[in-house]
Design an enzyme around this catalytic site. Structure first.
Site, mmCIF file in Angstrom:
data_model
loop_
_atom_site.group_PDB
_atom_site.id
_atom_site.type_symbol
_atom_site.label_atom_id
_atom_site.label_comp_id
_atom_site.label_asym_id
_atom_site.label_seq_id
_atom_site.Cartn_x
_atom_site.Cartn_y
_atom_site.Cartn_z
ATOM 1 N N ASP A 110 0.850 -1.191 0.000
ATOM 2 C CA ASP A 110 0.000 0.000 0.000
ATOM 3 C C ASP A 110 0.883 1.238 0.000
ATOM 4 O O ASP A 110 2.005 1.201 0.517
ATOM 5 C CB ASP A 110 -0.910 0.018 1.234
ATOM 6 N N ASP A 126 -7.005 -1.480 -4.498
ATOM 7 C CA ASP A 126 -8.070 -1.128 -3.552
ATOM 8 C C ASP A 126 -9.045 -0.136 -4.182
ATOM 9 O O ASP A 126 -10.256 -0.238 -3.991
ATOM 10 C CB ASP A 126 -7.476 -0.521 -2.279
#
Length: 150
Positions: A110, A126
């Site tokens: 991330d 995401d």
């Protein structure tokens, strides 16, 4: 066949962004783009959304595979409008993008770090899953029972 090509391109975009995060951002840790609002921050997420359910990789892998298989079946066998198709394509692409990380690395990379309301770091996959889910909900709520042309 076209669906699979689109999915492959979207997965490629996700994996390319994660490649840069792993190879350039990991060393830096965090780079402010807009101070105290948006940073690029390297995070190894071993959980699901918001870091929940840490270290349950097997469950995440199974869910991603089942969701992707169901999505592909639905795309090829059901009448669905463009909004629904795009939603499913995005969900599958995001699920597989994060699945690749889980299998290859043992965690999801991330890096988008918005610090406005809460601190949540996420990635392109995401974004695909969230936008795809919204589009699929719109399809289900407003179009699913109506006669739609492929």
């Amino acid at each position: 066949m076209i669906y699979e090509v689109i999915i492959a391109i979207l997965i490629g975009l996700d994996q390319l962004s994660k490649y840069f995060a792993l190879n350039y951002l990991k060393e830096a840790g965090s780079i402010p783009v807009i101070q105290n609002i948006f940073h690029l921050t390297y995070v190894e997420n071993r959980g699901a959304a918001f870091g929940m359910f840490q270290n349950n990789q097997t469950i995440f892998i199974i869910v991603a595979l089942v969701a992707s298989a169901f999505g592909l079946y639905y795309l090829h066998k059901k009448k669905i409008n463009l909004v629904g198709k795009v939603g499913i394509l995005l969900i599958i692409s995001g699920a597989i993008g994060n699945l690749i990380d889980r299998v290859r690395l043992g965690f999801v990379v991330d890096y988008f770090d918005f610090r406005i309301i809460w601190e949540y770091v996420f990635n392109v996959a995401d974004v695909f899953v969230v936008v795809g889910t919204i589009l699929l909900c719109i399809h289900i709520l407003f179009f699913e029972d109506k006669e739609m042309v492929k």
